[in-house]
Design a protein around this motif. Structure first.
Motif, PDB file in Angstrom:
ATOM      1  N   PRO A 197       0.823  -1.227   0.000  1.00 28.60           N
ATOM      2  CA  PRO A 197       0.000   0.000   0.000  1.00 28.60           C
ATOM      3  C   PRO A 197       0.851   1.268   0.000  1.00 28.60           C
ATOM      4  O   PRO A 197       0.471   2.266  -0.610  1.00 28.60           O
ATOM      5  N   LEU A 198       2.004   1.226   0.664  1.00 27.40           N
ATOM      6  CA  LEU A 198       2.877   2.402   0.678  1.00 27.40           C
ATOM      7  C   LEU A 198       3.434   2.667  -0.712  1.00 27.40           C
ATOM      8  O   LEU A 198       3.462   3.826  -1.170  1.00 27.40           O
ATOM      9  N   VAL A 199       3.866   1.613  -1.385  1.00 29.17           N
ATOM     10  CA  VAL A 199       4.398   1.779  -2.739  1.00 29.17           C
ATOM     11  C   VAL A 199       3.301   2.329  -3.664  1.00 29.17           C
ATOM     12  O   VAL A 199       3.536   3.240  -4.473  1.00 29.17           O
ATOM     13  N   MET A 200       2.100   1.782  -3.512  1.00 28.70           N
ATOM     14  CA  MET A 200       0.977   2.284  -4.335  1.00 28.70           C
ATOM     15  C   MET A 200       0.730   3.761  -4.067  1.00 28.70           C
ATOM     16  O   MET A 200       0.525   4.559  -4.984  1.00 28.70           O
ATOM     17  N   LEU A 201       0.781   4.119  -2.797  1.00 27.55           N
ATOM     18  CA  LEU A 201       0.547   5.514  -2.424  1.00 27.55           C
ATOM     19  C   LEU A 201       1.633   6.428  -3.001  1.00 27.55           C
ATOM     20  O   LEU A 201       1.342   7.516  -3.520  1.00 27.55           O
ATOM     21  N   LEU A 202       2.869   5.962  -2.944  1.00 27.14           N
ATOM     22  CA  LEU A 202       3.973   6.761  -3.465  1.00 27.14           C
ATOM     23  C   LEU A 202       3.833   6.947  -4.980  1.00 27.14           C
ATOM     24  O   LEU A 202       4.049   8.049  -5.512  1.00 27.14           O
ATOM     25  N   LEU A 203       3.482   5.863  -5.654  1.00 26.74           N
ATOM     26  CA  LEU A 203       3.318   5.969  -7.114  1.00 26.74           C
ATOM     27  C   LEU A 203       2.178   6.936  -7.443  1.00 26.74           C
ATOM     28  O   LEU A 203       2.241   7.691  -8.414  1.00 26.74           O
ATOM     29  N   ARG A 226       2.691  11.730  -9.023  1.00 25.15           N
ATOM     30  CA  ARG A 226       2.169  12.559 -10.122  1.00 25.15           C
ATOM     31  C   ARG A 226       2.191  14.036  -9.754  1.00 25.15           C
ATOM     32  O   ARG A 226       2.308  14.892 -10.594  1.00 25.15           O
ATOM     33  N   HIS A 227       2.035  14.297  -8.440  1.00 26.25           N
ATOM     34  CA  HIS A 227       1.990  15.699  -8.005  1.00 26.25           C
ATOM     35  C   HIS A 227       3.213  16.120  -7.202  1.00 26.25           C
ATOM     36  O   HIS A 227       3.396  17.290  -6.954  1.00 26.25           O
ATOM     37  N   ASP A 228       3.982  15.160  -6.759  1.00 28.95           N
ATOM     38  CA  ASP A 228       5.099  15.477  -5.859  1.00 28.95           C
ATOM     39  C   ASP A 228       6.414  15.045  -6.515  1.00 28.95           C
ATOM     40  O   ASP A 228       6.742  13.856  -6.573  1.00 28.95           O
ATOM     41  N   ALA A 229       7.159  16.029  -6.997  1.00 22.45           N
ATOM     42  CA  ALA A 229       8.396  15.722  -7.723  1.00 22.45           C
ATOM     43  C   ALA A 229       9.496  15.213  -6.795  1.00 22.45           C
ATOM     44  O   ALA A 229      10.477  14.630  -7.261  1.00 22.45           O
ATOM     45  N   SER A 230       9.323  15.420  -5.481  1.00 20.16           N
ATOM     46  CA  SER A 230      10.382  14.979  -4.569  1.00 20.16           C
ATOM     47  C   SER A 230      10.387  13.464  -4.363  1.00 20.16           C
ATOM     48  O   SER A 230      11.308  12.921  -3.753  1.00 20.16           O
ATOM     49  N   ILE A 231       9.343  12.790  -4.827  1.00 17.57           N
ATOM     50  CA  ILE A 231       9.332  11.327  -4.733  1.00 17.57           C
ATOM     51  C   ILE A 231      10.063  10.784  -5.962  1.00 17.57           C
ATOM     52  O   ILE A 231       9.602  10.953  -7.094  1.00 17.57           O
ATOM     53  N   ARG A 232      11.191  10.160  -5.725  1.00 19.25           N
ATOM     54  CA  ARG A 232      12.015   9.682  -6.839  1.00 19.25           C
ATOM     55  C   ARG A 232      11.999   8.162  -6.880  1.00 19.25           C
ATOM     56  O   ARG A 232      12.338   7.499  -5.891  1.00 19.25           O
ATOM     57  N   ILE A 233      11.610   7.666  -8.040  1.00 19.42           N
ATOM     58  CA  ILE A 233      11.538   6.211  -8.204  1.00 19.42           C
ATOM     59  C   ILE A 233      12.921   5.582  -8.030  1.00 19.42           C
ATOM     60  O   ILE A 233      13.058   4.506  -7.449  1.00 19.42           O
ATOM     61  N   ARG A 234      13.948   6.295  -8.498  1.00 26.13           N
ATOM     62  CA  ARG A 234      15.295   5.741  -8.441  1.00 26.13           C
ATOM     63  C   ARG A 234      15.723   5.470  -6.989  1.00 26.13           C
ATOM     64  O   ARG A 234      16.251   4.406  -6.670  1.00 26.13           O
TER      65      ARG A 234
END
Lengths: 457, 394
Positions: A287-293, A297-305
């Motif tokens: 659920p956390l990963v889903m929430l982050l993904l 879309r709106h938060d550029a500070s979340i980096r997939i890398r």
């Protein structure tokens, strides 16, 4: 006393990793506790990988190399990517250490202190009582110290996981002397680390009340408390999942991506404890990963890398587990699937026949036996009354995480070893990884609800 | 007209504008609201109620020696002496005290040799309880039968002594159970409810269920949940009437706090007596003294650890049904190679990681009350008693 060597070296390595990953909180108590958790898990993972993937013997130079590696990574990171002068979002200005009102929190804190003392003292003073007629899980660190792995010992290793196997053995390797109580100390220090983290993290964010109530709630789980006095690792797994979930709750509240990273980091560490650790952690983390993904879309500070970088140790642990004990031992579910594909007749009655009995077993374990305290009554009431609001406001993902853990616990209890569920042998223990996050969710939800300003009529 | 807690906080915030931190602190401390103050009283009440109800019962009646002898049955030889009833115990012995209608039995014992005593109800569940090591010298053992969920008015205590040696029962006292069925049930329910947790092999899987009334199969958790629900409603309606606002979160938190605190108080009362609460810095002393549900093992393990060298290969002689003793010895002697010696076999195995060993490869043998003779070529070098000893190859 040589366990202090383990504590100091592992905590230092963990702090170095936190610095390298830039996940330290800049609150000393929080960082020290985090450092111990991260360093201990790092030592277990790295030694296991070097032992089984690379084939290096477990020697003093290897142990010291593993301890030194995070410092090298920290130095390299500092050289290659100097820290920007970003504002300190987690500064001490928002911290508040005294919960109010005192007359309410003094008894709560007294209970926390009494239980922490009783649990730690009993855990340290009582020797390992061994498990059952088949195996002794607390023996795995001694096997690691001896570094002689054969088919039988590797099976025990598969059951224990890399963290409980290698972390207690660090001081033994350095001093050359086995003190059996290091297994106890490891469990107790994780337990105390959880309490320190609960209280100090909440206080450093300006909500000391939530921290103390969180510690009170966790210590209100009788079987969890007893497990923390034993050398079983169910409590250690529950503690790691609980800390990951604590940061998940913080991310849900404050939306600082570093809390999400810390949560993911601890779910990764949980996968190094016990054979089922990976599955449990995956359920909590999904659920956390889903929430982050979703929020990305709106938060550029979340980096997939950076998220993938945090998840990479899981792959290392999986590769180590497969190379040390084989696919079926590392993942018993593959054996089940293979059996199902070959239409092997099941040894136990069909699940449909067990459904009612299993439901009764869980009803007993959750609501009546007292092993989980009053948690599930309160959880049910809180979910019933508050969940609609949380769903509407888009803050139901932590609850989804608890629900996934519970679903996993139910499914594994019914499908993997139903006989132990029905005779009540393991169902209470299986619920520990659900109960710790669930109690933290209840505390976070109720404390936020109580703190809300009431709407005028 | 009373003011709402919200107004109170807002007013305090307005008055205190000195620092930003002060404002934040006040905003964050909605716990100071008056409703939660009342919840604090609710939190403390269960602790006082539960702890005040733990009064020990006494009024024990002495049991004359002649009557005691006539009450006793045992598979070990015993007989009256001027000082009491003397038992000759070899490895283990069961002693049945045929004293129906007793609630509590107190025995004054004088162990001539170290023994371990535990007990159960003769007609009850086959589960031993309250393991206790008896060192040489006098000791008093108190059996509270009402703590057993399967206690009946005709129940008799069955004691088990493990070890070898002489035991003298110098005096006995008992407390009678209530005569009428209702009082008996109430006494039984009370005994089960207040019985301390008994740590054993299965405690790791589940703690003893928290019954409200064992005879009626009602549960503490159900009762607390219903009471907490009632409290929620009262608090919720009370706040609504007083403040003209619904504060469901506060009402639920009050109920949750009450239920948790009450359960915790009960947990404390039941669990603390079962835990070791005195720190012991010496690991060897911990091993010797703190195997609580196998107290006879600890001294043997400690003796073996201090006697055997780090490289010695060890065999363990134990009774065939004893899995715990060999495991505890094997674990605490690791990393010494340690195997279980089974008569009739030529190759012996131990815990995981210990390669199979033959008798010729063993350097030492530990006899853990096995009743078997030592293999030839070994001689006892140190012993706790004739059946718990350590032997080395000649």
């Amino acid at each position: 006393m040589s366990f202090f060597l383990t504590l100091v070296l592992a905590s230092a390595a963990g702090l170095a990793w936190l610095r390298a990953l830039r996940l330290e909180t800049r609150t000393l108590a929080v960082d020290l506790a985090l450092g111990w958790f991260v360093g201990g898990a790092w030592f277990g993972l790295a030694v296991a990988a070097l032992r089984f993937l690379v084939g290096l013997a477990y020697t003093i130079p290897l142990a010291m190399l593993v301890i030194a590696a995070p410092f090298i990574a920290w130095g390299a990171r500092a050289l290659l990517a100097p820290r920007s002068r970003a504002p300190r979002t987690e500064s001490a200005s928002s911290s508040r250490w005294r919960p109010r009102p005192g007359w309410l929190f003094v008894p709560l804190a007294a209970y926390v202190m009494v239980m922490a003392y009783a649990t730690a003292t009993h855990g340290i003073v009582t020797p390992t009582n061994t498990d059952d007629g088949l195996r002794v899980r607390a023996l795995t660190p001694i096997l690691a110290f001896e570094d002689r792995w054969n088919g039988e010992t590797r099976q025990v290793l598969a059951l224990a996981g890399s963290l409980p196997t290698w972390t207690p053995s660090l001081a033994w390797r350095l001093t050359g002397r086995v003190d059996h109580f290091h297994v106890n100390y490891t469990v107790v220090s994780h337990f105390l680390g959880l309490l320190v983290l609960l209280v100090s993290l909440a206080a450093s964010r300006g909500f000391p009340e939530r921290g103390w109530v969180g510690a009170f709630a966790v210590l209100s789980l009788p079987l969890f408390v007893y497990h923390c006095t034993s050398t079983y690792t169910d409590a250690v797994l529950a503690i790691h999942v609980g800390i990951g979930f604590l940061f998940f709750l913080e991310y849900d509240r404050a939306r600082d991506p570093r809390d999400a990273q810390r949560a993911l980091l601890f779910f990764v560490l949980a996968s190094f404890v016990k054979r089922e650790g990976g599955t449990v952690a995956a359920c909590a983390a999904l659920p956390l990963v889903m929430l982050l993904l979703w929020r990305r879309r709106h938060d550029a500070s979340i980096r997939i890398r950076s998220l993938l970088l945090l998840l990479s140790p899981v792959l290392l642990d999986l590769a180590t587990a497969v190379s040390s004990v084989g696919m079926v031992q590392a993942f018993p579910v593959t054996g089940l699937l293979a059996n199902a594909a070959q239409a092997t007749p099941p040894s136990s009655p069909p699940v449909s026949e067990l459904r009612l009995e299993a439901a009764q077993a869980f009803h007993w374990a959750l609501l009546r036996s007292g092993n989980q305290g009053m948690l599930y009554w309160i959880l049910a009431a809180t979910a019933l009354m508050r969940l609609p609001f949380l769903v509407r406001s888009g803050r139901c993902m932590p609850f989804l995480s608890v629900a996934s853990l519970f679903a996993l616990s139910v499914m594994s209890s019914i499908w993997l070893i139903p006989q132990y569920t029905l005779d009540q042998s393991t169902v209470h223990r299986a619920l520990l990884v659900v109960s710790v996050p669930a109690s933290l969710w209840v505390v976070a939800t109720l404390s936020e609800w109580c703190s809300e300003k009431p709407a005028a009529e | 007209m009373s003011r709402s807690p919200c107004h109170t906080v807002d007013a305090r915030i307005r008055r205190s504008t000195r620092t930003h931190a002060r404002r934040r602190a006040l905003e964050g401390s909605a716990w100071t609201e008056r409703g939660v103050r009342h919840a604090g009283l609710v939190l403390l009440a269960p602790f006082f109620m539960l702890t005040s109800a733990c009064a020990p019962a006494s009024d024990a009646t002495p049991l004359e020696l002649e009557r005691l002898v006539s009450c006793l049955r045992s598979d070990a030889p015993f007989g009256p002496t001027p000082d009491g009833v003397l038992f000759e115990i070899t490895r283990s012995a069961f002693v049945l005290v045929q004293l129906p209608g007793a609630r509590v039995l107190e025995l004054d014992l004088d162990a001539r040799d170290p023994l371990c005593v535990s007990w159960m109800l003769h007609d009850g569940l086959p589960r031993l309880r309250e393991y206790r090591a008896l060192a040489r010298g006098p000791a008093t053992v108190r059996l509270d039968l009402s703590r057993c969920p399967d206690w009946r008015s005709e129940s008799q205590p069955l004691l088990r002594f493990a070890g070898t040696g002489q035991l003298l029962v110098t005096a006995a006292r008992f407390v009678e159970a209530p005569g009428d069925p209702d009082s008996f049930q109430a006494c039984s329910d009370r005994g089960v409810f207040w019985a301390p947790e008994e740590l054993g092999h299965t405690t790791i899987n589940f703690l003893r269920p928290t019954t409200w009334s064992a005879s009626r199969s009602t549960w503490l958790a159900d009762r607390l949940a219903i009471t907490a629900l009632g409290l929620c409603v009262v608090v919720g309606v009370g706040i609504r009437l007083a403040r003209r606002r619904w504060r469901l979160g506060l009402a639920l938190a009050t109920g949750a706090l009450f239920a948790t605190a009450a359960h915790d108080a009960y947990f404390l009362v039941r669990m603390l007596p079962a835990l070791e609460l005195v720190p012991e810095p010496d690991p060897e002393a911990r091993i010797r003294d703190h195997y609580s549900f196998a107290p006879e093992l600890g001294p043997l393990v400690a003796l073996a650890r201090s006697t055997l060298g780090p490289e010695e290969r060890v065999g363990i002689l134990a009774q065939p049904s004893d899995w715990f003793g060999p495991e505890v010895l094997g674990f605490n002697l690791a990393p010494r190679p340690c195997v279980v010696v089974k008569p009739g076999e030529t190759v012996f195995t131990g815990l995981a990681g210990v390669k199979p060993l033959q008798l010729e490869e063993l350097d030492a043998i530990i006899d853990s009350n096995s009743g078997e003779p030592l293999p030839s070529g070994f001689r006892t070098v140190v012993e706790i008693d004739p059946h718990r000893s350590i032997a080395r190859r000649l």
